[in-house]
Write a protein that holds these residues in place. Sequence first.
Motif, PDB file in Angstrom:
ATOM      1  N   THR A 123       0.846  -1.197   0.000  1.00  0.00           N
ATOM      2  CA  THR A 123       0.000   0.000   0.000  1.00  0.00           C
ATOM      3  C   THR A 123       0.880   1.246   0.000  1.00  0.00           C
ATOM      4  N   ALA A 124       0.675   2.086  -1.020  1.00  0.00           N
ATOM      5  CA  ALA A 124       1.440   3.331  -1.117  1.00  0.00           C
ATOM      6  C   ALA A 124       0.821   4.394  -0.214  1.00  0.00           C
ATOM      7  N   VAL A 125       1.680   5.138   0.444  1.00  0.00           N
ATOM      8  CA  VAL A 125       1.258   6.270   1.275  1.00  0.00           C
ATOM      9  C   VAL A 125       1.789   7.523   0.598  1.00  0.00           C
ATOM     10  N   LEU A 126       0.893   8.317   0.031  1.00  0.00           N
ATOM     11  CA  LEU A 126       1.284   9.482  -0.755  1.00  0.00           C
ATOM     12  C   LEU A 126       0.815  10.752  -0.060  1.00  0.00           C
ATOM     13  N   PRO A 127       1.721  11.676   0.259  1.00  0.00           N
ATOM     14  CA  PRO A 127       1.322  12.927   0.926  1.00  0.00           C
ATOM     15  C   PRO A 127       0.467  13.782  -0.001  1.00  0.00           C
ATOM     16  N   THR A 128      -0.564  14.415   0.568  1.00  0.00           N
ATOM     17  CA  THR A 128      -1.427  15.277  -0.237  1.00  0.00           C
ATOM     18  C   THR A 128      -0.905  16.703  -0.305  1.00  0.00           C
ATOM     19  N   GLY A 129      -0.144  17.126   0.719  1.00  0.00           N
ATOM     20  CA  GLY A 129       0.327  18.507   0.758  1.00  0.00           C
ATOM     21  C   GLY A 129      -0.773  19.510   1.075  1.00  0.00           C
ATOM     22  N   LEU A 130      -1.921  19.037   1.591  1.00  0.00           N
ATOM     23  CA  LEU A 130      -3.062  19.901   1.862  1.00  0.00           C
ATOM     24  C   LEU A 130      -3.167  20.185   3.357  1.00  0.00           C
ATOM     25  N   PRO A 131      -3.645  21.359   3.709  1.00  0.00           N
ATOM     26  CA  PRO A 131      -3.799  21.679   5.151  1.00  0.00           C
ATOM     27  C   PRO A 131      -5.034  21.006   5.723  1.00  0.00           C
ATOM     28  N   ALA A 132      -5.125  20.986   7.059  1.00  0.00           N
ATOM     29  CA  ALA A 132      -6.319  20.474   7.736  1.00  0.00           C
ATOM     30  C   ALA A 132      -7.527  21.316   7.306  1.00  0.00           C
ATOM     31  N   PRO A 133      -8.689  20.718   7.164  1.00  0.00           N
ATOM     32  CA  PRO A 133      -9.080  19.376   7.643  1.00  0.00           C
ATOM     33  C   PRO A 133      -8.835  18.261   6.631  1.00  0.00           C
ATOM     34  N   TYR A 134      -8.115  18.569   5.563  1.00  0.00           N
ATOM     35  CA  TYR A 134      -7.859  17.530   4.571  1.00  0.00           C
ATOM     36  C   TYR A 134      -6.826  16.536   5.113  1.00  0.00           C
ATOM     37  N   PRO A 135      -6.897  15.276   4.677  1.00  0.00           N
ATOM     38  CA  PRO A 135      -5.936  14.273   5.179  1.00  0.00           C
ATOM     39  C   PRO A 135      -4.529  14.581   4.706  1.00  0.00           C
ATOM     40  N   PRO A 136      -3.539  14.353   5.570  1.00  0.00           N
ATOM     41  CA  PRO A 136      -2.154  14.641   5.171  1.00  0.00           C
ATOM     42  C   PRO A 136      -1.619  13.668   4.129  1.00  0.00           C
ATOM     43  N   ALA A 137      -2.246  12.491   4.013  1.00  0.00           N
ATOM     44  CA  ALA A 137      -1.771  11.494   3.050  1.00  0.00           C
ATOM     45  C   ALA A 137      -2.939  10.641   2.597  1.00  0.00           C
ATOM     46  N   ILE A 138      -2.772  10.013   1.437  1.00  0.00           N
ATOM     47  CA  ILE A 138      -3.760   9.060   0.945  1.00  0.00           C
ATOM     48  C   ILE A 138      -3.092   7.702   0.829  1.00  0.00           C
ATOM     49  N   TYR A 139      -3.906   6.657   0.973  1.00  0.00           N
ATOM     50  CA  TYR A 139      -3.406   5.282   0.952  1.00  0.00           C
ATOM     51  C   TYR A 139      -3.973   4.579  -0.284  1.00  0.00           C
ATOM     52  N   ILE A 140      -3.069   4.080  -1.133  1.00  0.00           N
ATOM     53  CA  ILE A 140      -3.488   3.440  -2.382  1.00  0.00           C
ATOM     54  C   ILE A 140      -2.839   2.061  -2.494  1.00  0.00           C
ATOM     55  N   PRO A 141      -3.626   0.983  -2.597  1.00  0.00           N
ATOM     56  CA  PRO A 141      -3.037  -0.333  -2.855  1.00  0.00           C
ATOM     57  C   PRO A 141      -2.309  -0.335  -4.210  1.00  0.00           C
ATOM     58  N   VAL A 142      -1.115  -0.866  -4.214  1.00  0.00           N
ATOM     59  CA  VAL A 142      -0.318  -0.906  -5.449  1.00  0.00           C
ATOM     60  C   VAL A 142      -0.502  -2.282  -6.079  1.00  0.00           C
ATOM     61  N   ASN A 143      -1.372  -2.340  -7.066  1.00  0.00           N
ATOM     62  CA  ASN A 143      -1.648  -3.588  -7.774  1.00  0.00           C
ATOM     63  C   ASN A 143      -1.035  -3.507  -9.170  1.00  0.00           C
ATOM     64  N   LEU A 144      -0.011  -4.326  -9.430  1.00  0.00           N
ATOM     65  CA  LEU A 144       0.665  -4.304 -10.726  1.00  0.00           C
ATOM     66  C   LEU A 144      -0.130  -5.024 -11.809  1.00  0.00           C
ATOM     67  N   GLU A 145      -1.215  -5.691 -11.435  1.00  0.00           N
ATOM     68  CA  GLU A 145      -2.111  -6.354 -12.397  1.00  0.00           C
ATOM     69  C   GLU A 145      -1.360  -7.271 -13.352  1.00  0.00           C
ATOM     70  N   ALA A 146      -0.397  -8.009 -12.809  1.00  0.00           N
ATOM     71  CA  ALA A 146       0.415  -8.900 -13.647  1.00  0.00           C
ATOM     72  C   ALA A 146       0.436 -10.323 -13.095  1.00  0.00           C
ATOM     73  N   ARG A 147      -0.652 -10.756 -12.480  1.00  0.00           N
ATOM     74  CA  ARG A 147      -0.718 -12.123 -11.964  1.00  0.00           C
ATOM     75  C   ARG A 147      -1.069 -13.131 -13.048  1.00  0.00           C
ATOM     76  N   HIS A 148      -1.622 -12.666 -14.168  1.00  0.00           N
ATOM     77  CA  HIS A 148      -1.928 -13.555 -15.282  1.00  0.00           C
ATOM     78  C   HIS A 148      -1.562 -12.827 -16.574  1.00  0.00           C
ATOM     79  N   VAL A 149      -0.341 -13.033 -17.028  1.00  0.00           N
ATOM     80  CA  VAL A 149       0.125 -12.363 -18.238  1.00  0.00           C
ATOM     81  C   VAL A 149       0.448 -13.412 -19.305  1.00  0.00           C
ATOM     82  N   PHE A 150       0.201 -13.057 -20.552  1.00  0.00           N
ATOM     83  CA  PHE A 150       0.469 -13.961 -21.667  1.00  0.00           C
ATOM     84  C   PHE A 150       1.864 -13.704 -22.219  1.00  0.00           C
ATOM     85  N   GLY A 151       2.568 -14.781 -22.558  1.00  0.00           N
ATOM     86  CA  GLY A 151       3.885 -14.651 -23.157  1.00  0.00           C
ATOM     87  C   GLY A 151       4.052 -15.601 -24.324  1.00  0.00           C
TER      88      GLY A 151
END
Length: 326
Positions: free
Chosen positions: A291-319
């Motif tokens: 899970t990526a934690v990315l700072p928003t750079g915004l003042p309160a009351p906005y959240p200081p960071a957002i949390y985003i799952p990092v899914n590379l979407e490569a569990r089933h790739v064709f070769g």
Amino acid sequence: MNARLIGRFLTCTFLTAILFGSVAIQAQHLTLEGQTGGFITPTAYVVYTEKGHFFSHPSIGYHFIDSSKVIGDIQTVNFVEGFANRAELGYTRSIHTLGNSTNPAQGAFSELWNYDGMNIFSGKIVAVKDGEFGPWTPGLAAGFVARTRDYFVTSHLNQALGLGPASAHHNEDVYAVATKEWLHPPVPFLLNFGIKFTNGTIYGIGGQSTRFAGRLFGGIGIPLPGPFKTAIVPAAGFTQEPRTAQNLGYIIPGGVHIPTTLDYAVRITQIEHPHFSVDLGIGQVAGNIGTAVLPTGLPAPYPPAIYIPVNLEARHVFGMGLSYRY
């Protein structure tokens, strides 16, 4: 493809092999990185050199990996020269196109791979040939892979996080491998197992790992007779991966999980004096790595960071891969 389906597939393969008997083939076709071997793992064989000659006819190859959603598509063009059935040297150009995920959150991570590709140099020496000292003697070989001008992940984050310029880095593998081809009833097989020491994550596609570490790899193939004097070889392989890459910890502070790379492939080649091979397969590379934690750079009351799952979407790739030896 789940474990139950894989088990059924391998069971059917073994039963078919028992029914049809052995097929005399030579496992001397090219991997994704240009060495002789399976789809992703090298074997203890080298490009075939004709009797009485020191230099082989060159072997060329082309591979395509459809991982377009986040990582992007990867194509490789290989050229390998063998020496007296004891050594080989090769060059591979890896060509990359940018991902096109329709998920905005995941598509943003495609920038980690927004680069053209890299150069790959490889070499291998065979110490003991398969069957050289008796029918059960495996082939033993040692080799290296050197990747240059690799900008993926590590270099991009270096610049994006203000740690330095996005200068190209390089990473290497050194490995030892044992391979045994057994072409006798009741079950013919090709078994391969080795260890590599590497500082490249997912063959350098995942960037530079945080340290040089030992990783295991291996695979099994079952040669079966096909039409028009061909051999059909269903196979499965694995490569353990370094757990992370440099600089990823800055954006995924909770820990990075990069799983073992798996491939399930079928190779079609000639039974006698093989000159060509066609590989078709499915790879399991990486899905949600943290899970990526990315700072928003915004003042309160906005959240200081957002949390985003990092899914590379490569569990089933064709070769797919094509190899040809002149």
